[in-house]
Design an enzyme around this catalytic site. Structure first.
Site, PDB file in Angstrom:
ATOM      1  N   SER A   6      -8.755   4.860   1.153  1.00 23.57           N
ATOM      2  CA  SER A   6      -8.638   4.301  -0.446  1.00 23.57           C
ATOM      3  C   SER A   6      -8.369   2.840   0.667  1.00 23.57           C
ATOM      4  CB  SER A   6      -6.745   4.703  -0.621  1.00 23.57           C
ATOM      5  OG  SER A   6      -5.772   4.764   0.311  1.00 23.57           O
ATOM      6  N   LYS A   7      -8.083   3.189   1.822  1.00 21.38           N
ATOM      7  CA  LYS A   7      -7.668   2.108   3.159  1.00 21.38           C
ATOM      8  C   LYS A   7      -9.589   1.445   3.145  1.00 21.38           C
ATOM      9  CE  LYS A   7      -4.709  -0.078   3.526  1.00 21.38           C
ATOM     10  NZ  LYS A   7      -4.102  -1.724   3.331  1.00 21.38           N
TER      11      LYS A   7
ATOM     12  N   THR B 123      -6.329  -0.935   8.548  1.00 30.07           N
ATOM     13  CA  THR B 123      -6.079   0.426   9.444  1.00 30.07           C
ATOM     14  C   THR B 123      -6.777   0.657   9.950  1.00 30.07           C
ATOM     15  OG1 THR B 123      -5.121   2.448  10.040  1.00 30.07           O
ATOM     16  CG2 THR B 123      -6.042   2.329   7.716  1.00 30.07           C
ATOM     17  N   ASP B 124      -6.799   0.733  11.462  1.00 27.88           N
ATOM     18  CA  ASP B 124      -8.235   1.352  12.578  1.00 27.88           C
ATOM     19  C   ASP B 124      -8.399   3.021  11.798  1.00 27.88           C
ATOM     20  OD1 ASP B 124      -5.525   3.541  13.195  1.00 27.88           O
ATOM     21  OD2 ASP B 124      -6.216   3.324  15.241  1.00 27.88           O
ATOM     22  N   GLU B 125      -7.031   3.393  10.477  1.00 29.88           N
ATOM     23  CA  GLU B 125      -8.167   5.267  10.291  1.00 29.88           C
ATOM     24  C   GLU B 125      -9.081   5.369   9.586  1.00 29.88           C
ATOM     25  OE1 GLU B 125      -4.658   7.136   9.493  1.00 29.88           O
ATOM     26  OE2 GLU B 125      -3.553   6.403   9.738  1.00 29.88           O
TER      27      GLU B 125
ATOM     28  N   TYR C 200      -5.308   9.048   2.401  1.00 29.49           N
ATOM     29  CA  TYR C 200      -5.656   7.527   2.738  1.00 29.49           C
ATOM     30  C   TYR C 200      -6.184   6.275   3.745  1.00 29.49           C
ATOM     31  CZ  TYR C 200      -3.099   3.798   5.744  1.00 29.49           C
ATOM     32  OH  TYR C 200      -2.490   2.708   6.233  1.00 29.49           O
TER      33      TYR C 200
ATOM     34  N   ALA D 152       0.807  -1.054   0.000  1.00 23.67           N
ATOM     35  CA  ALA D 152       0.440  -0.111   0.075  1.00 23.67           C
ATOM     36  C   ALA D 152       0.803   0.822  -0.208  1.00 23.67           C
ATOM     37  CB  ALA D 152      -0.736   0.425   1.326  1.00 23.67           C
TER      38      ALA D 152
ATOM     39  N   ARG E 140      -1.945  19.433  10.146  1.00 23.25           N
ATOM     40  CA  ARG E 140      -2.072  18.592   8.775  1.00 23.25           C
ATOM     41  C   ARG E 140      -3.273  18.984   8.748  1.00 23.25           C
ATOM     42  NH1 ARG E 140      -1.852  11.959   9.878  1.00 23.25           N
ATOM     43  NH2 ARG E 140       0.863  12.599   8.976  1.00 23.25           N
TER      44      ARG E 140
ATOM     45  N   LEU F 168       6.088  10.105  12.117  1.00 21.80           N
ATOM     46  CA  LEU F 168       6.465  10.137  13.749  1.00 21.80           C
ATOM     47  C   LEU F 168       7.413   9.505  14.500  1.00 21.80           C
ATOM     48  CD1 LEU F 168       6.115  12.445  15.556  1.00 21.80           C
ATOM     49  CD2 LEU F 168       4.203  11.296  16.655  1.00 21.80           C
TER      50      LEU F 168
END
Ligand code: NAD
Ligand code: TYD
Length: 351
Positions: free
Chosen positions: A162-163, A134-136, A159, A87, A290, A199
């Site tokens: 898209s996931k 992902t949890d996002e 992002y 990804a 951001r 990060l």
């Protein structure tokens, strides 16, 4: 040798993928692990130097956006299982260029799913398509609450959108074609071999070089951090024991605001570098936030814990210490990644 499974791991040269490939190659000598990776800026075969000659490991340079690449790896290696990690993974890059995230994360995933339907025979008794997500995809939490497997999708960055789309396609193929699937949604990972745009490795590298530590906004956004090897072990556990066609959330029960996390990193780095306590903190620099910055992610890992008996082995204290030590002891890896010279490794080893 006759292998009992031929598992295609996509994105195996990346951060999480390389830890998963190592775990599977070492733990299951009777499985053939085929690492399928196009080697973008985030793919680095040096991550797998220690297992590159194992008899049950193969690297194939291939692109999930190119159907011919997928079809030929299916045929050559008789692929019967897929664990899909390839990804584009960095939120800031998705804000700059959303299209590549749609191409890789959505179209690439659908290409793989199509090849499963084409090459595997219904009722797919010996096949699994395991999608690593992902949890996002769940969006952003307020001060309270946790993401469960039932939380509605509400992705907020290109992002995560898209996931989320790729997760929906995986479930749609399970429903429509009865493809056996598994999905896991994990919180933020940290550990060795992470590309220093994220990060923690970014701050480790900048502290080492006495450069500013850019904190977005007020630094009060919260992430739930999990050591990468614990994630790889959770994937192994779900792959083998998880119920077909279900989803598992994976998390560390380890929430930190960005600013307290970076201060903790400064403290550990001061100690490791024999610097005066408090000296690295002076590098903290607040910068513009951001765009659309998600406030808080936190995982309810109750399902995987109770159903599959998985819990993380690493505490954050030990995990962050070994991570810092790893980056300091592997200067050539870090310098190679920062300078881009790591990309020569593939040429040297494979061409
Ligand atoms: P990464 O960016 O470090 O690695 C991605 C890998 O995919 C690289 O090796 C890259 O070369 C490869 N790749 C990219 N495009 C490709 C293509 N078209 N064809 C073949 N290979 C391609 O990512 P990561 O942090 O290791 O994340 C791996 C997976 O786990 C991703 O699906 C990500 O969404 C998911 N995830 C990551 C985190 C995290 O904290 N890093 C947390 C939860 C889930
Ligand atoms: P990141 O590692 O990019 O992961 P994600 O966006 O997927 O959670 O960022 C973690 C958190 O740190 C996120 O809230 C954004 C913030 N951040 C900074 O404050 N400064 C930075 O330089 C970076 C890369 C991230």
């Amino acid at each position: 040798m006759n292998f009992t499974k031929n598992i295609l791991i996509t994105g195996g040269a990346g951060f999480i993928g390389s830890h998963l490939v190592r775990l599977m190659v070492n733990k299951y000598p009777d499985y053939r692990i085929i690492n399928f990776d196009v080697l973008t800026y985030a793919g680095n075969l040096e991550n797998l130097r220690d297992i590159q000659d194992a008899s049950n490991y193969v690297f194939v340079k291939g692109d999930i956006c190119t159907v011919d690449d997928i079809e030929s790896v299916f045929k050559e290696y008789h692929i019967d299982h897929i664990i899909h990690l390839a990804a584009e993974s960095h939120v800031d890059r998705s804000i700059e260029n959303p299209n590549i995230f749609v191409e890789t994360n959505v179209i690439g995933t659908v290409n793989l799913l199509n090849s499963c339907i084409k090459n595997w025979k219904a009722p797919f008794n010996d096949n699994i398509f395991y999608h690593v997500s992902t949890d996002e995809v769940y969006g952003s939490l307020g001060d309270t609450g946790l993401f469960t497997e039932e939380t509605s999708y509400d992705p907020k960055s290109p992002y995560s959108a898209s996931k989320a789309a790729s997760d929906h396609f995986v479930r749609a193929f399970a429903n429509t074609y009865k493809l056996p699937i598994k999905i896991s949604n994990c919180s933020n990972n940290y550990g060795p071999n992470q590309f220093p745009e994220k990060l923690i490795p970014l701050c480790i590298n900048n502290i080492k070089n006495n450069k500013p530590l850019p904190i977005y906004g007020k630094g009060l956004n919260i992430r739930d951090w999990l050591y990468v090897v614990d994630h790889a072990e959770a994937i192994d556990c779900i792959f083998h024991e998880g119920i077909l066609n279900s989803t598992y959330n994976i998390g560390g029960l380890n929430e930190w605001t960005n600013i307290s996390l970076v201060k903790e990193l400064c403290r550990v780095m001061d100690h490791e570098l024999n610097r005066e306590t408090g000296s690295s903190e002076k590098l903290i620099t607040y910068v513009e936030d951001r765009k659309g910055h998600d406030m808080r992610y936190a995982i309810d890992a109750n399902k995987i814990t109770t159903e599959l008996n998985w819990t993380p082995d690493e505490t954050f204290e030990t995990g962050i210490q070994s991570t810092v030590k790893w980056y300091l002891n592997n200067e050539s890896w870090l310098n190679g990644v920062v300078s881009g010279s790591y990309q020569d490794y593939y040429q040297k080893m494979y061409q």
